[in-house]
Design a protein around this motif. Structure first.
Motif, PDB file in Angstrom:
ATOM      1  N   UNK A   1      59.362  75.814  20.689  1.00 55.78           N
ATOM      2  CA  UNK A   1      60.080  74.677  21.244  1.00 55.78           C
ATOM      3  C   UNK A   1      60.106  73.498  20.311  1.00 55.78           C
ATOM      4  N   UNK A   2      61.148  72.694  20.434  1.00 57.50           N
ATOM      5  CA  UNK A   2      61.319  71.537  19.568  1.00 57.50           C
ATOM      6  C   UNK A   2      60.381  70.419  19.970  1.00 57.50           C
TER       7      UNK A   2
ATOM      8  N   UNK B   1      59.456  81.419  12.822  1.00 58.29           N
ATOM      9  CA  UNK B   1      59.077  80.050  13.196  1.00 58.29           C
ATOM     10  C   UNK B   1      60.222  79.415  13.969  1.00 58.29           C
ATOM     11  N   UNK B   2      59.876  78.521  14.935  1.00 59.61           N
ATOM     12  CA  UNK B   2      60.889  77.768  15.668  1.00 59.61           C
ATOM     13  C   UNK B   2      61.288  76.554  14.840  1.00 59.61           C
TER      14      UNK B   2
ATOM     15  N   UNK C   1      68.168  74.255  17.551  1.00 62.03           N
ATOM     16  CA  UNK C   1      66.784  74.698  17.463  1.00 62.03           C
ATOM     17  C   UNK C   1      66.712  76.170  17.848  1.00 62.03           C
ATOM     18  N   UNK C   2      66.214  77.037  16.965  1.00 57.60           N
ATOM     19  CA  UNK C   2      66.142  78.469  17.243  1.00 57.60           C
ATOM     20  C   UNK C   2      65.008  79.094  16.452  1.00 57.60           C
ATOM     21  N   UNK C   3      64.709  80.339  16.788  1.00 54.59           N
ATOM     22  CA  UNK C   3      63.645  81.068  16.098  1.00 54.59           C
ATOM     23  C   UNK C   3      64.255  81.780  14.898  1.00 54.59           C
TER      24      UNK C   3
ATOM     25  N   UNK D   1      60.224  65.434  11.156  1.00 57.81           N
ATOM     26  CA  UNK D   1      61.014  65.564  12.377  1.00 57.81           C
ATOM     27  C   UNK D   1      60.717  66.848  13.123  1.00 57.81           C
ATOM     28  N   UNK D   2      60.253  67.871  12.409  1.00 53.41           N
ATOM     29  CA  UNK D   2      59.856  69.133  13.048  1.00 53.41           C
ATOM     30  C   UNK D   2      58.413  69.084  13.551  1.00 53.41           C
ATOM     31  N   UNK D   3      57.756  67.938  13.434  1.00 52.15           N
ATOM     32  CA  UNK D   3      56.361  67.832  13.869  1.00 52.15           C
ATOM     33  C   UNK D   3      55.363  68.303  12.836  1.00 52.15           C
ATOM     34  N   UNK D   4      55.805  68.473  11.583  1.00 57.74           N
ATOM     35  CA  UNK D   4      54.919  68.970  10.529  1.00 57.74           C
ATOM     36  C   UNK D   4      54.657  67.927   9.465  1.00 57.74           C
TER      37      UNK D   4
END
Length: 700
Positions: free
Chosen positions: A693-694, A577-578, A540-542, A667-670
């Motif tokens: 943050x993830x 975006x993260x 997980x990164x920006x 899975x990314x919350x979207x």
């Protein structure tokens, strides 16, 4: 109507001293003796008893009633029975008196008395009218029974039923309870969601309405096998209310409800399992191992506590119950199998030894961590579990709250996601390879172009450098000779003209620059292919949205150029975006390939266009990919994200790209949305949260 306690039943007054003996019959004397015995039984017996006059004041109480109320007889006599009654029950008392006077029938009520010490005593009263010698009603009498223990038992039973119902409703699998005739007696929430029926519609329904016709014909035979073996596992197809068919696995066992035999059916939707089995067969060449199905453990279900135990022990999910402080109260056999502990090892221990994220540090204070499950309460989320040997593994958990005996308890229903995530990763990698296969012609073209002019430039350089070296050697010889002969100078000039020295001097450096640019372009394409195909653990990164889009375009540039498809990219304020960059790159590549193929299918040799746009919308980052291809039929839009569903011709699609893309984005919350109109094109819209943050399900 004569009462069972008339004025004639009262104890006779004492005999007058010196009066003559009774001249009545022996029968009258016996009746007087019997009346005295009855009165002693009322006065000294264990059953509380009291009478009131028409003003509802106590005019008789026995010893048992005095003991119940904590008053002496002198304190009670003449006191209003309404004043002794809890205010919430006074109206019911008055209504009972009126009903007796109007109907002439005795009645029973439940209410609470105020004892002398202030405590409320729950009681049940059998009330009737009291009559005088002429049969007129002159008051009421009541037999009183204290029912504290009965109420406590009812409350305990209700708490047990609530806890059992919570477990029943919290199980992921659909559960049906039916009788020997196939009539459904009860169903949990998961069954309603699976079959599209409300619980009220399922209750009383015949199983034949949802069973496959062939399966329904074997109902009696299966019941006999269940009665002989205690449990039966079978597979069939259910029909939902909407008409869709659902492949299911059913584990049936015998139970008892209210003394009558019944049957408990735990039902699991095996659509995913069938899809995975199909995937294993398709990709056997890459040695995909079959997933192990979880085994069910079912035992006989009797009373409400037994039903609670059976639901937890027979569940295919791990069930853990904790108290309000997060300490484990119940640990079912499936939980033992998942976490590697035996129940005695964890009972009384904090939940965070199994699920670390349920603990919150105390800050600067010392001592153990504080139980904190607010973020996952009443939700189904993905977290990380920890086994007895210390290894961590992915889990799916549904966490709910229940009140038991006035205390809060938490019920966690847990599934091991190790196999599902492994299969998800393998499907994603397979789709990456399929995407790269579709792009191989375009990539070959992209690499071949720079390589061709690199090779041409190197051939020219080889020729020119050979002549240049000869000219330099001659110039060096001429410069070092004692005397410069005119012949040598002429020879040097001739050679310079022969190799076209002015051309070499002017074009050598640009030729080298173009050659280096071609080499860098080839290296860049190869690097992006390696990044797309990697199978390392996601990080997980920006990431820059511009770079993510450019990476996807680089992989398709050759094919876009070949098909004369114009691509427009517009950024309206969304910079970074993260995310897991390789996953988002794969989603963009899948959408770009779909758009490219849609334009090709529309037969637009010229005028094909794909527009990519990024923007911020509230708390979301929006990425849209729009094409002017052939569009999607309305009937197909709702199935686009189903595994193995594709609208492409055979050989041009696996049906996994959009399903995997949907899984990555959620899975990314979207979320991912689609708009399409046949003949006008399609727009896929990706919405990802801006917060850093993830999501909880992706933290490592």
């Amino acid at each position: 109507m004569a009462s069972s306690f008339d004025a004639s039943d009262r104890e006779p007054g004492p005999a007058v001293e010196g009066a003559p003996a009774s001249t009545g019959s022996r029968a009258a004397d016996d009746e007087q003796q019997l009346m005295r015995q009855h009165h002693r039984m009322l006065q000294e017996g264990p059953q509380p008893f009291a009478t009131i006059d028409m003003d509802r004041r106590l005019d008789y109480v026995n010893d048992a009633f005095c003991n119940l109320m904590g008053y002496s007889r002198e304190e009670l006599l003449g006191r209003s029975v309404v004043d002794l009654t809890d205010p919430h029950h006074r109206d019911a008392t008055l209504d009972a008196h009126r009903e007796i006077l109007e109907s002439g029938r005795r009645t029973t009520i439940v209410k609470r008395y105020h004892r002398k010490d202030g405590r409320l005593v729950p009681v049940e009263l059998l009330i009737d009218a009291r009559r005088d010698d002429q049969g007129r009603v002159d008051g009421f009498f009541a037999f009183i029974t204290e029912i504290s223990e009965r109420i406590q038992a009812q409350e305990a039973l209700a708490a047990s039923e609530r806890r059992a119902r919570t477990i029943f409703e919290g199980i992921h699998d659909a559960v049906l309870v039916h009788d020997a005739a196939g009539r459904i007696l009860d169903a949990n929430r998961a069954a309603s969601e699976l079959l599209d029926y409300a619980r009220g519609e399922l209750t009383g329904m015949d199983l034949g309405r949802i069973d496959d016709a062939e399966f329904a014909r074997g109902f009696r035979e299966r019941l006999e096998r269940v009665q002989e073996d205690g449990q039966l596992t079978s597979e069939t197809t259910y029909r939902a209310k909407s008409g869709r068919t659902i492949p299911v696995e059913i584990i049936t066992s015998t139970i008892e409800i209210d003394g009558q035999p019944a049957y408990l059916a735990i039902i699991r939707d095996i659509t995913d399992r069938i899809a995975l089995d199909r995937t294993r067969r398709r990709f056997a060449e890459v040695q995909m191992k079959s997933a192990q199905a979880l085994e069910a453990k079912n035992r006989e279900l009797t009373q409400s506590e037994e039903r609670y135990r059976r639901l937890t022990e027979g569940s295919l999910d791990a069930i853990i119950v904790t108290d309000g402080g997060g300490r484990i109260l119940l640990f079912n056999p499936s939980a033992e199998a998942v976490f590697g502990y035996e129940a005695p090892q964890v009972l009384g221990e904090p939940l965070h030894i199994l699920i670390p994220s349920t603990a919150r540090a105390r800050g600067e204070e010392t001592g153990p961590a504080v139980f904190d499950a607010a973020e996952i309460l009443n939700k189904t989320v993905e977290l990380t579990g920890r086994r007895h040997d210390g290894t961590e593994f992915p889990i799916e958990i549904s966490f709910s709250q229940v009140s038991s005996g006035g205390r809060l308890e938490y019920v966690a229903s847990i599934r091991d996601q190790t196999e599902r995530q492994r299969m998800r990763a393998m499907l994603a990698h397979t789709d990456k390879l399929a995407s790269i296969g579709l792009l191989s012609a375009g990539v070959a073209h992209e690499i071949n172009n720079p390589l061709s002019y690199v090779a041409n430039n190197l051939a020219v350089l080889r020729r020119d450098v050979k002549g240049l070296m000869e000219m330099l050697i001659l110039a060096e010889t001429t410069a070092t000779s004692a005397e410069r002969s005119p012949e040598a100078v002429e020879q040097l000039a001739a050679m310079s003209e022969e190799i076209d020295w002015p051309y070499i001097r002017q074009n050598l450096e640009p030729m080298l620059d173009r050659t280096m640019e071609g080499v860098r372009r080839v290296a860049n394409i190869v690097q992006k292919m390696r990044g797309l195909a990697r199978t390392s653990r996601p990080k997980w990164e920006r990431a820059s949205l511009t770079e993510l889009i450019e990476s996807a375009l680089e992989m398709t540039r050759g094919r876009l150029k070949k098909d004369k498809i114009e691509v427009g990219v517009q950024n309206l304020g969304a910079e970074c975006i993260d995310c897991v960059p390789s996953d988002i790159s794969q989603v963009l590549l899948n959408l770009l390939i779909n758009a490219l193929q849609a334009v090709e299918a529309a037969g637009k040799s010229e005028g094909g266009r794909i527009d990519i746009e990024t923007r911020t919308t509230g708390d979301w980052v929006e990425i849209s990919v729009r094409d002017n291809g052939e569009g999607i039929a309305p009937d197909d839009v709702g199935r686009l994200f189903d595994p193995f569903f594709t609208t492409k011709p055979v050989g041009e699609g696996t049906g996994l790209g959009l399903a995997i893309s949907h899984g990555i984005i959620t899975g990314h919350g979207g979320r991912i949305e689609v708009e399409s109109e046949p003949g006008r094109g399609t727009c896929f819209r990706i919405l990802l949260p801006q917060s850093e943050g993830a999501p909880a399900g992706l933290r490592r």
